[in-house]
Design a protein around this motif. Structure first.
Motif, PDB file in Angstrom:
ATOM      1  N   ASP A  81       0.834  -1.203   0.000  1.00  0.00           N
ATOM      2  CA  ASP A  81       0.000   0.000   0.000  1.00  0.00           C
ATOM      3  C   ASP A  81       0.871   1.257   0.000  1.00  0.00           C
ATOM      4  OD1 ASP A  81      -2.352  -1.478   0.115  1.00  0.00           O
ATOM      5  OD2 ASP A  81      -2.438  -1.435   2.304  1.00  0.00           O
ATOM      6  N   LEU A  82       1.890   1.238   0.854  1.00  0.00           N
ATOM      7  CA  LEU A  82       2.774   2.395   0.964  1.00  0.00           C
ATOM      8  C   LEU A  82       3.442   2.703  -0.373  1.00  0.00           C
ATOM      9  CD1 LEU A  82       4.316   4.508   2.731  1.00  0.00           C
ATOM     10  CD2 LEU A  82       6.044   2.729   3.098  1.00  0.00           C
ATOM     11  N   LEU A  83       3.960   1.684  -1.017  1.00  0.00           N
ATOM     12  CA  LEU A  83       4.642   1.897  -2.291  1.00  0.00           C
ATOM     13  C   LEU A  83       3.675   2.419  -3.348  1.00  0.00           C
ATOM     14  CD1 LEU A  83       6.996  -1.223  -2.424  1.00  0.00           C
ATOM     15  CD2 LEU A  83       7.521   1.096  -1.653  1.00  0.00           C
ATOM     16  N   GLU A  84       2.458   1.928  -3.350  1.00  0.00           N
ATOM     17  CA  GLU A  84       1.471   2.402  -4.315  1.00  0.00           C
ATOM     18  C   GLU A  84       1.158   3.882  -4.095  1.00  0.00           C
ATOM     19  OE1 GLU A  84      -1.006   2.616  -7.486  1.00  0.00           O
ATOM     20  OE2 GLU A  84       0.410   1.014  -6.969  1.00  0.00           O
ATOM     21  N   GLN A  85       1.148   4.306  -2.844  1.00  0.00           N
ATOM     22  CA  GLN A  85       0.850   5.704  -2.529  1.00  0.00           C
ATOM     23  C   GLN A  85       1.943   6.658  -3.009  1.00  0.00           C
ATOM     24  OE1 GLN A  85       0.162   5.749   1.719  1.00  0.00           O
ATOM     25  NE2 GLN A  85      -1.424   4.178   1.538  1.00  0.00           N
ATOM     26  N   THR A  86       3.133   6.128  -3.289  1.00  0.00           N
ATOM     27  CA  THR A  86       4.228   6.987  -3.750  1.00  0.00           C
ATOM     28  C   THR A  86       4.200   7.195  -5.260  1.00  0.00           C
ATOM     29  OG1 THR A  86       5.823   5.186  -4.132  1.00  0.00           O
ATOM     30  CG2 THR A  86       5.679   6.093  -1.896  1.00  0.00           C
ATOM     31  N   ARG A  87       3.274   6.524  -5.949  1.00  0.00           N
ATOM     32  CA  ARG A  87       3.297   6.530  -7.417  1.00  0.00           C
ATOM     33  C   ARG A  87       3.255   7.952  -7.990  1.00  0.00           C
ATOM     34  NH1 ARG A  87       2.710   2.702 -11.184  1.00  0.00           N
ATOM     35  NH2 ARG A  87       2.238   1.132  -9.595  1.00  0.00           N
ATOM     36  N   TYR A  88       2.486   8.827  -7.382  1.00  0.00           N
ATOM     37  CA  TYR A  88       2.327  10.175  -7.943  1.00  0.00           C
ATOM     38  C   TYR A  88       2.917  11.260  -7.033  1.00  0.00           C
ATOM     39  CZ  TYR A  88      -0.876   7.482 -10.815  1.00  0.00           C
ATOM     40  OH  TYR A  88      -1.403   6.533 -11.650  1.00  0.00           O
ATOM     41  N   VAL A  89       3.777  10.857  -6.119  1.00  0.00           N
ATOM     42  CA  VAL A  89       4.420  11.832  -5.246  1.00  0.00           C
ATOM     43  C   VAL A  89       5.435  12.648  -6.040  1.00  0.00           C
ATOM     44  CG1 VAL A  89       6.018  12.113  -3.309  1.00  0.00           C
ATOM     45  CG2 VAL A  89       4.087  10.547  -3.111  1.00  0.00           C
ATOM     46  N   ARG A  90       5.396  13.933  -5.877  1.00  0.00           N
ATOM     47  CA  ARG A  90       6.352  14.820  -6.526  1.00  0.00           C
ATOM     48  C   ARG A  90       7.485  15.124  -5.554  1.00  0.00           C
ATOM     49  NH1 ARG A  90       3.502  19.757  -9.541  1.00  0.00           N
ATOM     50  NH2 ARG A  90       5.658  19.927 -10.285  1.00  0.00           N
ATOM     51  N   VAL A  91       8.687  15.073  -6.050  1.00  0.00           N
ATOM     52  CA  VAL A  91       9.862  15.348  -5.232  1.00  0.00           C
ATOM     53  C   VAL A  91      10.188  16.830  -5.346  1.00  0.00           C
ATOM     54  CG1 VAL A  91      12.288  14.816  -4.816  1.00  0.00           C
ATOM     55  CG2 VAL A  91      10.721  13.008  -5.572  1.00  0.00           C
ATOM     56  N   GLY A  92      10.216  17.502  -4.213  1.00  0.00           N
ATOM     57  CA  GLY A  92      10.499  18.928  -4.199  1.00  0.00           C
ATOM     58  C   GLY A  92      11.982  19.228  -4.086  1.00  0.00           C
ATOM     59  N   THR A  93      12.277  20.478  -3.845  1.00  0.00           N
ATOM     60  CA  THR A  93      13.668  20.906  -3.674  1.00  0.00           C
ATOM     61  C   THR A  93      14.252  20.283  -2.414  1.00  0.00           C
ATOM     62  OG1 THR A  93      13.162  23.018  -4.713  1.00  0.00           O
ATOM     63  CG2 THR A  93      15.178  22.910  -3.394  1.00  0.00           C
TER      64      THR A  93
END
Length: 328
Positions: A134-146
């Motif tokens: 579940d955790l890995l799936e939630q990272t699918r659309y996470v944007r990495v900031g500065t």
């Protein structure tokens, strides 16, 4: 009603100056002269949620894994976790996660964040019951900031599971292998036993346990006060693995340094290495004055910061250099 603490007399006196009243709590202190433990409303077999102190442990697992060449010092998340098609997250380095400078948000954004907030604040439910999948799936659309100092639960969740994959095991097994038996990371409420305490809100409301496979590296560890005292001893005597995690390698703020998870601070002229923790129904604090050889752990089965109490106890014992005696 006055809380009736049990344990070493000198520690009880010190605790009495710091805790005005409390429900269920435990304190351990180590000085060059010995060790002591005091409890109230509980016993030495009871386990507490230690919250974000888990991050300090994860930092030690990370440093131990790199020192044993199980994980490369230049590793990124996609090297260890199945993050194909997850965009920018896979390129985040483990070293940046360890110092909260990865550019990741504190939690996965979107509906996941809304659900966590609603479930906890309105219903009092555990907001972190996710599996690793579940955790890995939630990272699918996470944007990495500065990349900048930003405290991230998500970052340490991913760090801990990545390190465990690199070591060819699970997070809980790696935790016990590296830091010792006695720690647990329950994935489901059904995994809890009679020794696992129920935590309470600041208003005295009993709350569900914060359990979940995904949560473990960032805030899902449970331990007894005896287990925490043994861990504290191993850090102070230098026998713990991954000790380089305690050495600051970056600034988290102008006055605060950070190693791998561990925070350093100049407090009343002393260099203190520490971390705190808070879940829905528990609060915790661990701190060390390594120059003085003094360490303190505070665990409470109630929501509400115990930081001030921890710093006060540590200062008292550093100044007295030995009010405690060895307990057997």
């Amino acid at each position: 009603m006055v809380a009736q603490w049990r344990g070493d007399t000198a520690l009880i006196r010190a605790v009495g100056r710091v805790f005005r009243s409390t429900g269920r709590a435990a304190v351990a202190v180590i000085t060059p002269q010995g060790e002591s433990t005091a409890t109230v409303g509980t016993d030495h077999q009871s386990t507490f949620e230690i919250g974000s102190i888990s991050k300090a442990f994860t930092g030690m697992l990370y440093r131990d894994a790199t020192e044993r060449s199980l994980v490369s010092q230049t590793a990124v998340l996609r090297d260890l976790l199945p993050l194909e098609g997850h965009g920018e997250v896979g390129s985040v380095s483990l070293s940046s996660l360890a110092i909260h400078r990865s550019g990741l948000p504190g939690l996965p954004p979107g509906m996941h964040l809304l659900r966590r907030t609603f479930d906890f604040w309105i219903r009092g439910q555990n907001p972190y019951g996710d599996s690793l999948a579940d955790l890995l799936e939630q990272t699918r659309y996470v944007r990495v900031g500065t990349p900048r100092p930003r405290y991230s639960n998500l970052g340490f969740q991913l760090l801990g599971h990545a390190v465990a994959k690199g070591a060819g095991t699970t997070y809980e097994r790696l935790l016990r292998e590296v830091l010792g038996e006695g720690f647990s990371t329950p994935a489901r409420a059904e995994d809890l036993g009679p020794a696992d305490l129920t935590g309470f809100s600041r208003f005295g409301r009993p709350l569900p346990a914060w359990v979940g496979e995904g949560l473990a590296p960032a805030g899902g560890i449970r331990a007894t006060i005896g287990t925490m005292r043994g861990f504290l001893r191993s850090v102070l005597d230098g026998s713990a693995r991954g000790l380089s995690a305690l050495e600051p390698v970056s600034k988290f703020s102008p006055r605060v340094g950070i190693g791998a998870g561990w925070i350093t601070l100049d407090f009343q002229g002393r260099a203190i290495t520490w971390h705190n923790g808070s879940t829905g129904g528990f609060s915790s604090w661990i701190g060390l004055d390594r120059d003085a050889g003094v360490g303190v752990v505070v665990l409470a089965a109630a929501h509400g910061s115990v930081d001030r109490r921890g710093f006060r106890l540590l200062t008292d014992f550093v100044n007295s250099r030995g009010g405690a005696t060895v307990t057997r």
